[in-house]
Design a protein around this motif. Sequence first.
Motif, mmCIF file in Angstrom:
data_model
loop_
_atom_site.group_PDB
_atom_site.id
_atom_site.type_symbol
_atom_site.label_atom_id
_atom_site.label_comp_id
_atom_site.label_asym_id
_atom_site.label_seq_id
_atom_site.Cartn_x
_atom_site.Cartn_y
_atom_site.Cartn_z
ATOM 1 N N TYR A 87 0.836 -1.188 0.000
ATOM 2 C CA TYR A 87 0.000 0.000 0.000
ATOM 3 C C TYR A 87 0.881 1.253 0.000
ATOM 4 O O TYR A 87 2.042 1.221 0.397
ATOM 5 C CB TYR A 87 -0.933 0.025 1.215
ATOM 6 N N ALA A 88 0.290 2.347 -0.456
ATOM 7 C CA ALA A 88 0.935 3.658 -0.329
ATOM 8 C C ALA A 88 0.507 4.253 1.007
ATOM 9 O O ALA A 88 -0.632 4.060 1.441
ATOM 10 C CB ALA A 88 0.515 4.564 -1.477
ATOM 11 N N ARG A 89 1.414 4.981 1.671
ATOM 12 C CA ARG A 89 1.125 5.524 3.001
ATOM 13 C C ARG A 89 1.324 7.036 2.992
ATOM 14 O O ARG A 89 2.403 7.537 2.691
ATOM 15 C CB ARG A 89 2.035 4.886 4.053
ATOM 16 N N LEU A 90 0.256 7.744 3.319
ATOM 17 C CA LEU A 90 0.277 9.201 3.372
ATOM 18 C C LEU A 90 0.257 9.663 4.823
ATOM 19 O O LEU A 90 -0.619 9.264 5.593
ATOM 20 C CB LEU A 90 -0.942 9.760 2.634
ATOM 21 N N GLN A 91 1.225 10.496 5.215
ATOM 22 C CA GLN A 91 1.269 11.092 6.542
ATOM 23 C C GLN A 91 0.721 12.506 6.480
ATOM 24 O O GLN A 91 1.153 13.315 5.656
ATOM 25 C CB GLN A 91 2.708 11.164 7.063
ATOM 26 N N LEU A 92 -0.215 12.816 7.399
ATOM 27 C CA LEU A 92 -0.790 14.146 7.501
ATOM 28 C C LEU A 92 -0.680 14.608 8.955
ATOM 29 O O LEU A 92 -1.649 14.540 9.716
ATOM 30 C CB LEU A 92 -2.260 14.132 7.065
ATOM 31 N N PRO A 93 0.487 15.057 9.389
ATOM 32 C CA PRO A 93 0.652 15.468 10.788
ATOM 33 C C PRO A 93 -0.310 16.600 11.154
ATOM 34 O O PRO A 93 -0.483 17.555 10.391
ATOM 35 C CB PRO A 93 2.108 15.938 10.852
ATOM 36 N N LEU A 94 -0.920 16.475 12.317
ATOM 37 C CA LEU A 94 -1.829 17.505 12.800
ATOM 38 C C LEU A 94 -1.087 18.564 13.605
ATOM 39 O O LEU A 94 -1.448 19.732 13.601
ATOM 40 C CB LEU A 94 -2.929 16.871 13.654
ATOM 41 N N VAL A 117 4.715 7.679 0.889
ATOM 42 C CA VAL A 117 5.666 6.634 0.539
ATOM 43 C C VAL A 117 4.940 5.614 -0.327
ATOM 44 O O VAL A 117 3.830 5.177 -0.012
ATOM 45 C CB VAL A 117 6.250 5.951 1.792
ATOM 46 N N SER A 118 5.565 5.238 -1.429
ATOM 47 C CA SER A 118 4.941 4.335 -2.390
ATOM 48 C C SER A 118 4.942 2.895 -1.910
ATOM 49 O O SER A 118 5.708 2.507 -1.017
ATOM 50 C CB SER A 118 5.676 4.427 -3.732
ATOM 51 N N GLU A 119 4.106 2.101 -2.548
ATOM 52 C CA GLU A 119 4.078 0.666 -2.310
ATOM 53 C C GLU A 119 5.450 0.053 -2.579
ATOM 54 O O GLU A 119 6.147 0.425 -3.526
ATOM 55 C CB GLU A 119 3.050 0.015 -3.238
ATOM 56 N N GLY A 120 5.845 -0.889 -1.735
ATOM 57 C CA GLY A 120 7.062 -1.651 -1.963
ATOM 58 C C GLY A 120 8.344 -0.919 -1.653
ATOM 59 O O GLY A 120 9.427 -1.429 -1.945
ATOM 60 N N GLU A 121 8.256 0.275 -1.062
ATOM 61 C CA GLU A 121 9.452 1.055 -0.755
ATOM 62 C C GLU A 121 9.681 1.098 0.754
ATOM 63 O O GLU A 121 8.885 1.684 1.488
ATOM 64 C CB GLU A 121 9.322 2.480 -1.300
ATOM 65 N N PRO A 122 10.753 0.481 1.247
ATOM 66 C CA PRO A 122 11.055 0.548 2.681
ATOM 67 C C PRO A 122 11.296 1.998 3.100
ATOM 68 O O PRO A 122 11.807 2.805 2.322
ATOM 69 C CB PRO A 122 12.333 -0.286 2.815
ATOM 70 N N SER A 123 10.918 2.323 4.323
ATOM 71 C CA SER A 123 11.130 3.679 4.821
ATOM 72 C C SER A 123 11.298 3.638 6.330
ATOM 73 O O SER A 123 10.937 2.666 6.992
ATOM 74 C CB SER A 123 9.952 4.585 4.446
ATOM 75 N N GLU A 124 11.866 4.702 6.859
ATOM 76 C CA GLU A 124 11.976 4.885 8.307
ATOM 77 C C GLU A 124 11.303 6.197 8.678
ATOM 78 O O GLU A 124 11.413 7.187 7.956
ATOM 79 C CB GLU A 124 13.440 4.915 8.752
ATOM 80 N N ALA A 125 10.601 6.189 9.795
ATOM 81 C CA ALA A 125 9.921 7.390 10.262
ATOM 82 C C ALA A 125 10.298 7.655 11.710
ATOM 83 O O ALA A 125 10.194 6.752 12.556
ATOM 84 C CB ALA A 125 8.406 7.230 10.131
#
Length: 217
Positions: A104-111, A134-142
């Motif tokens: 899945y794609a993941r969208l962050q919307l900080p409040l 962040v797109s599907e299939g792409e590792p990320s760190e937050a």
Amino acid sequence: MLCIRLPGFRALIGVGMIEVAERTSIDLPIMADKHPLDSYAKIRSRQPAEFESAILNVYNARLLELRSPSDLNVHANFVQLTEIALGFARTATSVTVRFDEVDYARLQLPLRGNGITRRGLQTVVVGPTQPCIVSEGEPSEATYGADLENLFLRVKSGSLERKVGLLTGRTVSRKLQFEIGSFEGAARFSALRRLTELLVQQLDDTNSRISPLALRE
């Protein structure tokens, strides 16, 4: 390379350029005395072990760093719908988590507050005026700051590709790749955020019923 512009973000899928009309929404601010998606409580804990387990089992992520375990106070909500999932989280201390390859794609919307999201060599400082995707299939760190209150939206890539195909009249034959921190201006970002907040409020409203078809759309 075809740059498809959706409400608030761009997707790279081929050659040429197509503009997708911006979708408008009603501005209904989230109530200040409660947290988004409190009707879908997932974690209420001060225990690091419980927090780490929930990160893995609920959010498909791994805890890399917990800055101050004694300050941990997790308030996290999460709801999985047919094609999308919505969540909210605050931790009261700085934490770093890793998301491996997901579907899945993941969208962050900080409040409120700030954090950092890294994908490969790209880094974005996120906050109320700077979301990221962040797109599907792409590792990320937050890395989430102690003051960060984060609303996020996950969308299955298959549904995104079908929707883009309907909007453009062209078959999407490859995975969509999003620019992690590139949004098409304040107006587009504002419309995307209001639309997401409106959906959150509808889900939180016990007197509101949304049809399965509307939820899927």
